[in-house]
Enzyme design. Structure first.
Site, PDB file in Angstrom:
ATOM      1  CB  VAL A 181      30.613  18.750 -18.465  1.00 19.46           C
ATOM      2  CG1 VAL A 181      31.635  19.515 -19.273  1.00 19.46           C
ATOM      3  CG2 VAL A 181      31.253  17.701 -17.565  1.00 19.46           C
TER       4      VAL A 181
ATOM      5  CB  SER B  82      38.603   4.379 -20.336  1.00 18.96           C
ATOM      6  OG  SER B  82      39.715   3.666 -19.829  1.00 18.96           O
TER       7      SER B  82
ATOM      8  CE1 TYR C   3      37.708   7.706 -16.153  1.00 21.05           C
ATOM      9  CE2 TYR C   3      38.687   5.543 -16.522  1.00 21.05           C
ATOM     10  CZ  TYR C   3      38.500   6.859 -16.908  1.00 21.05           C
ATOM     11  OH  TYR C   3      39.107   7.326 -18.061  1.00 21.05           O
TER      12      TYR C   3
ATOM     13  CB  ALA D 262      30.467   1.337 -13.979  1.00 17.43           C
ATOM     14  CB  SER D 263      31.226   6.461 -15.472  1.00 18.63           C
ATOM     15  OG  SER D 263      32.614   6.656 -15.679  1.00 18.63           O
ATOM     16  CE  LYS D 264      35.571   8.268 -19.125  1.00 13.03           C
ATOM     17  NZ  LYS D 264      35.420   9.401 -20.048  1.00 13.03           N
TER      18      LYS D 264
ATOM     19  CB  ILE E 278      46.567   9.163 -22.806  1.00 13.59           C
ATOM     20  CG1 ILE E 278      45.746   8.191 -23.675  1.00 13.59           C
ATOM     21  CG2 ILE E 278      47.111  10.330 -23.630  1.00 13.59           C
ATOM     22  CD1 ILE E 278      46.475   7.515 -24.802  1.00 13.59           C
TER      23      ILE E 278
HETATM   24  P1  NAP Z   1      42.580  15.471 -17.685  1.00 18.76           P
HETATM   25  O1  NAP Z   1      43.980  15.814 -18.089  1.00 18.76           O
HETATM   26  O2  NAP Z   1      42.253  15.350 -16.244  1.00 18.76           O
HETATM   27  O3  NAP Z   1      41.586  16.530 -18.379  1.00 18.76           O
HETATM   28  C1  NAP Z   1      40.230  16.517 -18.092  1.00 18.76           C
HETATM   29  C2  NAP Z   1      39.751  17.950 -17.979  1.00 18.76           C
HETATM   30  O4  NAP Z   1      38.339  17.921 -17.671  1.00 18.76           O
HETATM   31  C3  NAP Z   1      40.432  18.712 -16.843  1.00 18.76           C
HETATM   32  O5  NAP Z   1      40.798  20.015 -17.247  1.00 18.76           O
HETATM   33  C4  NAP Z   1      39.340  18.765 -15.787  1.00 18.76           C
HETATM   34  O6  NAP Z   1      39.439  19.879 -14.939  1.00 18.76           O
HETATM   35  C5  NAP Z   1      38.105  18.863 -16.643  1.00 18.76           C
HETATM   36  N1  NAP Z   1      36.908  18.544 -15.885  1.00 18.76           N
HETATM   37  C6  NAP Z   1      36.749  17.628 -14.901  1.00 18.76           C
HETATM   38  N2  NAP Z   1      35.523  17.667 -14.410  1.00 18.76           N
HETATM   39  C7  NAP Z   1      34.878  18.653 -15.083  1.00 18.76           C
HETATM   40  C8  NAP Z   1      33.558  19.167 -15.024  1.00 18.76           C
HETATM   41  N3  NAP Z   1      32.659  18.694 -14.148  1.00 18.76           N
HETATM   42  N4  NAP Z   1      33.217  20.171 -15.862  1.00 18.76           N
HETATM   43  C9  NAP Z   1      34.121  20.686 -16.739  1.00 18.76           C
HETATM   44  N5  NAP Z   1      35.386  20.219 -16.842  1.00 18.76           N
HETATM   45  C10 NAP Z   1      35.751  19.219 -16.014  1.00 18.76           C
HETATM   46  O7  NAP Z   1      42.111  14.097 -18.342  1.00 18.76           O
HETATM   47  P2  NAP Z   1      42.578  13.368 -19.708  1.00 18.76           P
HETATM   48  O8  NAP Z   1      43.491  12.295 -19.324  1.00 18.76           O
HETATM   49  O9  NAP Z   1      42.931  14.346 -20.752  1.00 18.76           O
HETATM   50  O10 NAP Z   1      41.210  12.655 -20.083  1.00 18.76           O
HETATM   51  C11 NAP Z   1      40.391  13.102 -21.150  1.00 18.76           C
HETATM   52  C12 NAP Z   1      39.365  12.041 -21.462  1.00 18.76           C
HETATM   53  O11 NAP Z   1      40.017  10.840 -21.884  1.00 18.76           O
HETATM   54  C13 NAP Z   1      38.521  11.645 -20.252  1.00 18.76           C
HETATM   55  O12 NAP Z   1      37.204  11.392 -20.676  1.00 18.76           O
HETATM   56  C14 NAP Z   1      39.185  10.378 -19.766  1.00 18.76           C
HETATM   57  O13 NAP Z   1      38.285   9.565 -19.051  1.00 18.76           O
HETATM   58  C15 NAP Z   1      39.603   9.753 -21.076  1.00 18.76           C
HETATM   59  N6  NAP Z   1      40.693   8.797 -20.935  1.00 18.76           N
HETATM   60  C16 NAP Z   1      41.916   9.192 -20.450  1.00 18.76           C
HETATM   61  C17 NAP Z   1      42.921   8.234 -20.333  1.00 18.76           C
HETATM   62  C18 NAP Z   1      44.291   8.573 -19.824  1.00 18.76           C
HETATM   63  O14 NAP Z   1      45.083   7.640 -19.607  1.00 18.76           O
HETATM   64  N7  NAP Z   1      44.646   9.817 -19.642  1.00 18.76           N
HETATM   65  C19 NAP Z   1      42.678   6.903 -20.698  1.00 18.76           C
HETATM   66  C20 NAP Z   1      41.438   6.556 -21.172  1.00 18.76           C
HETATM   67  C21 NAP Z   1      40.448   7.515 -21.294  1.00 18.76           C
HETATM   68  P3  NAP Z   1      40.148  19.684 -13.510  1.00 18.76           P
HETATM   69  O15 NAP Z   1      41.588  19.398 -13.814  1.00 18.76           O
HETATM   70  O16 NAP Z   1      39.887  20.991 -12.839  1.00 18.76           O
HETATM   71  O17 NAP Z   1      39.452  18.506 -12.873  1.00 18.76           O
END
Ligand code: NAP
Length: 249
Positions: A63, A141, A154, A156-158, A187
């Site tokens: 991305v 986040s 992380y 700061a980016s969010k 999550i």
């Molecule tokens: P996740 O399970 O790690 O899923 C993220 C997906 O994005 C993974 O499949 C990852 O692939 C892929 N990805 C990473 N870098 C990429 C790139 N450069 N190009 C294309 N795909 C890429 O994360 P999640 O917990 O579902 O998080 C989803 C969103 O919610 C994120 O924006 C995260 O910051 C936000 N969020 C999550 C939480 C939490 O507690 N889980 C809390 C607050 C916010 P790889 O596995 O190969 O890296």
């Protein structure tokens, strides 16, 4: 169905929140374009949606690559003629403070999380403007509001994702395009698990994080996906620039 035929592009669709969103959107009748670096994750999500369905496209792309965003959106428009919903869920999380993070790691976190939101919004907006409607849903986040120790890049980016989303909402409201940011708490996904494993005492870190949530537990990816479903559907037609917090209190 809430999303009957609606063309949705979901980044990070191979895992966690993005995967749950893709599956929920497809079950709501949407046509879904799945974007992720993780090929295996994409295959699994496609299988879960149902192998026989014609309404799924997959793109193994990074991305943070502007060519990838333009290429993918053009392919989606060639196939389905329009893009109506964008969900930017792809992100990475590295630990680090201002004095411990390397410049290279800082740049990578911003390239994926922040630029990876900007590039995909930029690629879909001309099509949404042309259609006179669209819904852009970004993922920030709860840490961007409250901060958190040892995750400066992380966090700061969010924070930047929140500001960017609200800017998009203001700039494109006149074209009928809405932009809202979902702000999840912790999550249960591979990203959360990795964040605990990085700590000296993962079990203590997990418990400490759990206790920060008044509901006494972590959220599920599906509970965030329901917020995305609302923001993608016409049920939220008067909602733009909102910070949609889904964090267990
Ligand atoms: P996740 O399970 O790690 O899923 C993220 C997906 O994005 C993974 O499949 C990852 O692939 C892929 N990805 C990473 N870098 C990429 C790139 N450069 N190009 C294309 N795909 C890429 O994360 P999640 O917990 O579902 O998080 C989803 C969103 O919610 C994120 O924006 C995260 O910051 C936000 N969020 C999550 C939480 C939490 O507690 N889980 C809390 C607050 C916010 P790889 O596995 O190969 O890296």
């Amino acid at each position: 169905m809430k999303l009957d035929g609606r063309v949705s592009v979901i980044t990070g669709a191979g895992s966690g929140i993005g995967a749950a969103t893709a599956i929920l959107f497809a079950s709501g009748g949407a046509r879904v374009a799945l974007v992720d670096l993780d090929d295996k994750g994409l295959q699994e999500v496609r299988r879960e949606i149902g192998a026989g369905r014609a309404s799924v496209l997959e793109f193994k792309e990074d991305v943070s690559d502007s060519g990838a965003a333009e290429r993918t959106i053009q392919a989606v428009v060639r196939e389905w003629g329009i893009v109506e919903v964008l969900v930017t869920s792809a992100a990475i999380s590295t630990g680090g403070t201002v004095t411990t993070i390397t410049e290279k790691d800082w740049d990578r976190v911003f390239a994926v999380n922040t630029k990876g939101t900007f590039l995909w919004a930029r690629a879909v907006l001309p099509h949404m403007i042309r259609a006179g409607r669209g819904s852009i849903i970004t993922l920030a986040s709860q840490l961007a509001l409250a901060a958190g120790r040892g995750s400066a890049p992380y966090v700061a980016s969010k924070g930047a994702v929140i500001s960017l989303t609200r800017s998009i909402a203001l700039d494109y409201a006149q074209y009928g395009v809405r932009a809202n940011v979902i702000i999840p708490g912790a999550i249960e996904t591979p990203m959360l698990e990795r964040s605990f494993v990085r700590k000296a005492d993962p079990e203590a870190a997990r418990e400490c994080s759990r206790q920060r949530h008044p509901l006494g537990r972590f959220g599920t990816p599906q509970e965030v996906a329901y917020a995305a479903l609302y923001l993608a559907s016409d049920d939220s037609s008067f909602t733009t620039g909102a910070q949609f917090v889904v964090d267990g209190g």
